[in-house]
Design an enzyme around this catalytic site. Structure first.
Site, PDB file in Angstrom:
ATOM      1  CD  GLU A 204      -2.492  -1.005   2.865  1.00 54.09           C
ATOM      2  OE1 GLU A 204      -2.053  -0.273   3.782  1.00 54.09           O
ATOM      3  OE2 GLU A 204      -3.657  -1.871   2.688  1.00 54.09           O
ATOM      4  N   PRO A 205       1.869   1.354  -1.068  1.00 54.06           N
ATOM      5  CG  PRO A 205       2.950   1.465  -2.984  1.00 54.06           C
ATOM      6  CD  PRO A 205       1.938   0.656  -2.153  1.00 54.06           C
ATOM      7  N   GLY A 206       1.999   4.874  -0.752  1.00 53.97           N
ATOM      8  CA  GLY A 206       1.470   6.166  -0.906  1.00 53.97           C
ATOM      9  C   GLY A 206       2.621   7.171  -1.277  1.00 53.97           C
TER      10      GLY A 206
ATOM     11  CB  CYS B  83      -3.043  35.386  10.673  1.00 52.63           C
ATOM     12  SG  CYS B  83      -3.180  36.571   9.440  1.00 52.63           S
TER      13      CYS B  83
HETATM   14  N1  LLP Z   1      -1.641   2.118   4.314  1.00 50.99           N
HETATM   15  C1  LLP Z   1      -2.225   2.539   5.571  1.00 50.99           C
HETATM   16  C2  LLP Z   1      -3.318   1.822   6.178  1.00 50.99           C
HETATM   17  C3  LLP Z   1      -2.033   4.065   5.713  1.00 50.99           C
HETATM   18  O1  LLP Z   1      -2.596   4.523   6.946  1.00 50.99           O
HETATM   19  C4  LLP Z   1      -1.353   4.642   5.120  1.00 50.99           C
HETATM   20  C5  LLP Z   1      -0.738   6.088   5.615  1.00 50.99           C
HETATM   21  C6  LLP Z   1      -0.368   3.985   3.935  1.00 50.99           C
HETATM   22  C7  LLP Z   1      -0.788   2.760   3.535  1.00 50.99           C
HETATM   23  C8  LLP Z   1       0.314   4.878   3.046  1.00 50.99           C
HETATM   24  O2  LLP Z   1       1.668   4.900   3.822  1.00 50.99           O
HETATM   25  P1  LLP Z   1       2.967   5.895   3.076  1.00 50.99           P
HETATM   26  O3  LLP Z   1       3.416   4.862   2.202  1.00 50.99           O
HETATM   27  O4  LLP Z   1       2.402   6.952   2.263  1.00 50.99           O
HETATM   28  O5  LLP Z   1       3.909   6.275   4.167  1.00 50.99           O
HETATM   29  N2  LLP Z   1       0.252  12.998   6.396  1.00 50.99           N
HETATM   30  C9  LLP Z   1       1.531  12.333   6.937  1.00 50.99           C
HETATM   31  C10 LLP Z   1       1.364  10.937   6.488  1.00 50.99           C
HETATM   32  C11 LLP Z   1       0.334  10.091   7.000  1.00 50.99           C
HETATM   33  C12 LLP Z   1       0.295   8.409   6.566  1.00 50.99           C
HETATM   34  C13 LLP Z   1      -1.101   8.117   6.992  1.00 50.99           C
HETATM   35  N3  LLP Z   1      -1.177   6.692   6.651  1.00 50.99           N
HETATM   36  C14 LLP Z   1       2.746  13.130   6.140  1.00 50.99           C
HETATM   37  O6  LLP Z   1       2.466  14.031   5.472  1.00 50.99           O
HETATM   38  O7  LLP Z   1       3.779  12.463   6.494  1.00 50.99           O
END
Ligand code: LLP
Length: 421
Positions: free
Chosen positions: A275-277, A343
């Site tokens: 599940e990469p974001g 602000c």
């Molecule tokens: N799977 C689940 C269940 C998640 O909760 C998340 C991210 C991901 C996958 C993806 O994670 P990644 O590969 O992007 O690390 N707003 C924060 C990051 C919050 C991540 C929340 N969950 C930031 O800007 O660093």
């Protein structure tokens, strides 16, 4: 190209001259490289070559429907955490059968709609949710496919606000609790519990926490299989960190991560889900902003830019570092606090940052802004949501136009019609 490049490289991004682009689109705006995203996807696929792998992109990282469309075109599925994310994914062409539904607060309405749409599986995070899933699926006469989200109690060694795999975090259930679920699985007539899921946090730069968490998940998987349970999929979440800070952040090489996964799950015959974001989109995006003015304070100089914390929240929320690259050639350097117009003192992109000397009107690039940038934006201080542009081989497409004032207040109304409850 990635966005931590030096100034000379930064001026053109995906073959598009950013100076010229900024004459056509009002700053601030986000620009994303389609090729950089495709590159990340294919890199991931080749590292995991030969494994039964599904990539489900974490929509929250960047949920613009054109980014999701790009994922769909590359055969990438989605990891969603709300109905809104499901609707976006379906609209963009990601089949429901390629969607996993995560999240600690799924409501009955959301579960019902996801069942109706036919999502692939639910990553279930509590006993209460499991019971609700059984009830709703049973009422519909369908079988829900489910994985249990394990909280492996591992410290991801990342920022506390994006750490999810410690026992003290709200996510997932303990291995002991999950064991009870499998023991009772036969009594759940409308839930097929045959998967494991773990996501321990985000922006992880060391293999160690992954090694520990995956080992715990795999040990549990073996125990379940030995007890006669069928485990069809193991979803190992996202979390791969990226390079925000040049020369400091050292992301895990994708081959090393893939080697760890291969080694850990060597005798697992089912499907692995990622599940990469951030890994797919962060470094493919930049935020373009223009200097409004330089303000010389008593003990520091402020470079006031037209982007603000409402456009990119990460520095305010997590003290996150983003490279800031002025796109001009002026000689000389100076130290600035780079701040937005909102602000709040927290509306600061960088403190005491050494940069080439800047003047009003200069264009600057804020790097690695493709993940958790636009998707976390708000209209705070009544600043309309900004434009997003997709770049592809020298061309650009506006994938979100800047919000108008009317759009920003759509839905609001003066208090004229009063109702008795
Ligand atoms: N799977 C689940 C269940 C998640 O909760 C998340 C991210 C991901 C996958 C993806 O994670 P990644 O590969 O992007 O690390 N707003 C924060 C990051 C919050 C991540 C929340 N969950 C930031 O800007 O660093």
């Amino acid at each position: 190209m990635t966005v931590t490049a030096d100034v000379a490289d930064a001026r053109t991004f995906e073959g598009v001259d950013l100076d010229v682009l900024a004459t056509k689109i009002q700053t601030p705006f986000y620009a994303y490289s389609a090729n950089a995203i495709r590159g990340r996807i294919s890199g991931l696929r080749s590292a995991f070559h030969g494994l039964d792998l599904r990539i489900c992109y974490a929509v929250k990282a960047n949920s613009n429907i054109a980014i999701l469309q790009l994922m769909a075109q590359q055969g990438v599925g989605a990891d969603i955490v709300s109905l809104g994310e499901m609707q976006r994914s379906l609209k963009a062409g990601i089949p429901a059968a390629c969607i996993v539904f995560s999240g600690v607060g799924k409501t009955g309405e959301e579960i019902g709609a996801a069942l109706d749409a036919g999502v692939w599986r639910f990553n279930v995070e509590s006993t209460d949710e499991l019971a609700l899933l059984q009830r709703i699926a049973s009422a519909r006469g369908v079988t829900a496919r489910a994985a249990v989200r394990i909280n492996p109690d591992v410290d991801a060694q990342t920022h506390a606000k994006i750490s999810t795999g410690k026992a003290e975090n709200k996510f997932g259930v303990s291995i002991d609790e999950a064991r009870g679920w499998f023991a009772a699985a036969a009594s759940m007539s409308h839930v097929r519990l045959d998967g494991l899921h773990a996501h321990i946090g985000s922006q992880i730069l060391s293999l160690d926490p992954f090694r520990e968490a995956l080992r715990r998940v795999d040990d549990f998987r073996r125990q379940l299989e030995e007890a006669g349970h069928c485990i069809a999929s193991v979803d190992i979440g996202g979390g791969l960190g990226v390079a925000y800070r040049r020369g400091v952040d050292r992301p895990i090489p994708i081959e090393d991560y893939a080697a760890l996964v291969r080694e850990t799950f060597a005798d697992f015959g089912g499907t692995l889900v990622l599940e990469p974001g951030r890994y797919l989109v962060a470094e493919a995006g930049v935020l373009l902003t223009r200097a409004i003015r330089v303000k010389h304070g008593t003990d520091r100089s402020f470079l006031v830019v037209d982007a603000a914390m409402n456009d990119l929240l990460r520095p305010s929320l997590y003290d996150a570092w983003h490279e800031i690259v002025p796109l001009h050639d002026r000689s000389g350097t100076a130290r600035y606090d780079v701040v937005g117009p909102v602000c709040e003192t927290g509306d600061t992109f960088a403190r005491d940052r050494a940069l080439p000397t800047c003047e009003a009107g200069d264009l600057l690039l804020i790097g690695a802004a493709g993940a958790y940038g636009a998707s976390m934006a708000s209209t705070y201080n009544s600043r309309p949501l900004i434009a997003e542009v997709l770049l592809d081989d020298g061309r650009y497409a506006i994938i979100r136009r800047r919000q108008t004032f009317e759009e920003m207040i759509a839905g609001e109304q003066l208090a004229q019609a009063w109702h008795e409850t």
